[in-house]
Design an enzyme around this catalytic site. Sequence first.
Site: not given
Length: 365
Positions: A14, A108-109
């Site tokens: 993350d 983003d993860e």
Amino acid sequence: MQFDFPLRKIIHVDMDAFYASVEQKDNPELKGKPIAVGGGSKRGVVSAASYEARKYGVRSAMSGYLAQKNCPELIFVKPRFDRYKEISQQIRQVFFEYTDLVEPLSLDEAYLDVTQNKKGNPSATLIAQEIRQKILDKTGLTASAGISINKFIAKIASDYNKPNGQKTVNPEEVLEFLSALDIRKFYGVGKVTAEKMYQLGIFTGADLKKKSLEFLNQEFGKSGQHYYNVVRGIHLSTVKPSRTPKSVGAERTFSENLSSEIFMLQRLENIAQELEKRLKKSKLAGKTVTLKIKYSDFTLQTRSKTLPFFIADKSLILDNAKELLYQSPLENSVRLLGISLANLNTETKTKIEDKSITYQLKFDL
């Protein structure tokens, strides 16, 4: 501790305050300052906040007005989603150096299954450290990671040592880790569910584990089995590198409330055009059209209809969205409109390479 199912080595990576961190990296003058991505108008909504801003209680999905009130020195930055996607692709290239089993959840993860990996490294903890260092070297951005036997625990663990840290929950630590966990930390337990669990005397994983399956099914319906399983370390969902999207949509939040349906039709045309572009890019079509309406008092309404054939054309999408708009009188002035297509033609499709069909809100800044 012995489990009755195969143990995997799962990493959840993350990025730390991704959008805000990208803006601070690209503009050194913003480094160390409280910034918010989006939310720059009277009616704007914060997409992301830097850690400096979070100290003042600024959070994503917060109104720009409230964010400014909490942090008078807050700097608003216009979102640059093309830039975020560009850097996200660089990060995914790092992931693929280690495994092809990568399941992105957003820009983003992502989950990574490194049980068998390209480096032949038996330690998922060391792999996570390497990945985080490579991301830093390649992009100048920090990432946090959680490592455990399944996706559920890995996701919870990635939040433990943020920012720029990681946590490993080894197999023998799983049950103790889950028992001590505040029920609000259980991924998927939202505010409403947490409040209900509090009323039932469930405050921690240990409290949850004491409840029978029959009790949980009675109180939480289909989710009862899930809660019963996860608190015992059972979560069998695999990392899916080619997850099929269930719907595709586009929506827009307006800087001023709309009270005239004529103005709404103009906005719907723009939304339908954007949706057509996304559908064609992914070679998708759908049968179920849904119109999403968020009123000025933040109440949400959806109206849907299912067609006997697949559509992806702007004109057909717009015609059906108009019909749904006029289906019944509006309850208030409107701050957001959205159109989505579900019941997609994915049953006849093989793997879709880019599964990220979830799009950020576009704001009138």
